[in-house]
Design an enzyme around this catalytic site. Structure first.
Site, PDB file in Angstrom:
ATOM      1  CG  ASN A  26      -1.902  -0.868   0.831  1.00 42.51           C
ATOM      2  OD1 ASN A  26      -2.978  -0.688   0.034  1.00 42.51           O
ATOM      3  ND2 ASN A  26      -2.055  -2.051   1.437  1.00 42.51           N
ATOM      4  CG  ASN A 119      -5.833   1.771  10.285  1.00 47.22           C
ATOM      5  OD1 ASN A 119      -4.684   1.390  10.061  1.00 47.22           O
ATOM      6  ND2 ASN A 119      -6.637   1.037  10.766  1.00 47.22           N
ATOM      7  CG  HIS A 121      -9.149  -3.360   9.147  1.00 48.19           C
ATOM      8  ND1 HIS A 121      -8.030  -4.086   9.794  1.00 48.19           N
ATOM      9  CD2 HIS A 121     -10.134  -4.072   9.478  1.00 48.19           C
ATOM     10  CE1 HIS A 121      -8.425  -5.165  10.192  1.00 48.19           C
ATOM     11  NE2 HIS A 121      -9.819  -5.211  10.055  1.00 48.19           N
ATOM     12  CD  GLU A 191      -5.265  -3.733   1.709  1.00 51.02           C
ATOM     13  OE1 GLU A 191      -5.756  -3.335   2.588  1.00 51.02           O
ATOM     14  OE2 GLU A 191      -4.242  -4.496   1.624  1.00 51.02           O
TER      15      GLU A 191
HETATM   16  C1  GAR Z   1      -2.909  -4.622   4.407  1.00 51.17           C
HETATM   17  O1  GAR Z   1      -3.767  -5.386   3.889  1.00 51.17           O
HETATM   18  C2  GAR Z   1      -3.695  -3.613   5.262  1.00 51.17           C
HETATM   19  O2  GAR Z   1      -5.181  -3.293   5.237  1.00 51.17           O
HETATM   20  C3  GAR Z   1      -3.452  -4.453   6.597  1.00 51.17           C
HETATM   21  O3  GAR Z   1      -2.304  -4.893   6.721  1.00 51.17           O
HETATM   22  C4  GAR Z   1      -1.725  -5.087   5.142  1.00 51.17           C
HETATM   23  C5  GAR Z   1      -0.530  -4.322   4.935  1.00 51.17           C
HETATM   24  O4  GAR Z   1      -0.078  -4.750   3.592  1.00 51.17           O
HETATM   25  N1  GAR Z   1      -3.693  -3.714   7.698  1.00 51.17           N
HETATM   26  C6  GAR Z   1      -4.244  -4.198   8.895  1.00 51.17           C
HETATM   27  O5  GAR Z   1      -4.547  -5.235   9.136  1.00 51.17           O
HETATM   28  C7  GAR Z   1      -4.549  -3.136  10.066  1.00 51.17           C
HETATM   29  N2  GAR Z   1      -5.339  -3.542  11.039  1.00 51.17           N
HETATM   30  P1  GAR Z   1       1.141  -3.972   2.878  1.00 51.17           P
HETATM   31  O6  GAR Z   1       2.276  -3.829   3.759  1.00 51.17           O
HETATM   32  O7  GAR Z   1       1.368  -4.618   1.706  1.00 51.17           O
HETATM   33  O8  GAR Z   1       0.803  -2.649   2.402  1.00 51.17           O
END
Ligand code: GAR
Length: 208
Positions: A26, A119, A121, A191
């Site tokens: 992200n 944030n 999620h 996302e």
């Molecule tokens: C993502 O799916 C984000 O939405 C989640 O961690 C992942 C990080 O992926 N966040 C949570 O679960 C927050 N509670 P990334 O490091 O590849 O962006």
């Protein structure tokens, strides 16, 4: 003193500090959208609570300051959060984006940046807070309890886990043929898009 370093200059570009804990896909979506001009913003720092987070490497490749800020085992949680806030505030920031940041932030951090922490999620509001949200949604679907999950972007006003005023959300249907991996891929794709759209709608300055 001790005020958040909100960017009060007449700049038309938003400064983002991005907090991560891992892979940083992200973060990459944000960096790419800033580089292409899709987002009228720049990432001024990336901070991770894990030294081996690949997102730090992504930041370095984009010439963005990449900082590992680890919590010592014997350090009080609020003391760590206060130091983290100080570190973030040392960059002239407009918004803090939690993009895969996997620590709950206390008021020692959040009170420094009211209405400025966002944030992401990988679940719909009020469902599957915390870690492994996609896996838990997949398992709930296997048990016949749900047929869809989703993604949300929200403000972080307090210490609630993955709760707060929702800025945007998107549903993701769980197909009978889905594996956990195929569902994860679709959610991540969703996302990346929703995060950029939401930052574009809420967090970038507009020319008067
Ligand atoms: C993502 O799916 C984000 O939405 C989640 O961690 C992942 C990080 O992926 N966040 C949570 O679960 C927050 N509670 P990334 O490091 O590849 O962006």
């Amino acid at each position: 003193m001790n005020q958040p370093a909100i960017n009060n200059q007449q700049a038309t570009i938003s400064n983002l500090v991005v907090l991560i804990s891992g892979h940083g896909s992200n973060l990459q979506a944000i960096l790419d959208a800033c580089a292409s001009g899709e987002l009228n913003a720049q990432v001024v720092a990336v901070i991770s609570n894990k030294s081996d987070a690949f997102g730090l490497e992504r930041a370095r490749r984009a010439n963005v300051p990449a900082i590992a800020k680890l919590k010592p085992k014997d350090q009080d949680r609020r003391a760590y959060d206060a130091e983290l806030a100080e570190l973030a505030a040392s960059f002239q920031l407009d918004w803090i984006v939690l993009a895969g940041w996997m620590r709950v932030l206390s008021s020692a951090f959040l009170d420094r940046f009211p209405q400025r922490v966002i944030n992401l999620h990988p679940a719909l509001p009020d469902t599957f807070p915390g870690t492994h949200a996609i896996e838990r949604a997949y398992e709930a679907c296997q048990r016949g309890e749900i047929d869809r999950t989703g993604v949300m972007v929200h403000l972080v006003p307090d210490e609630g886990v993955d709760t707060g005023p929702v800025l945007a959300q998107a549903e993701v249907l769980i197909q009978p043929t889905d594996t956990l991996e195929s569902l994860e891929a679709r959610i991540h794709h969703t996302e990346h898009r929703l995060l950029i759209e939401t930052l574009g709608a809420y967090c970038v300055k507009r020319n008067a």
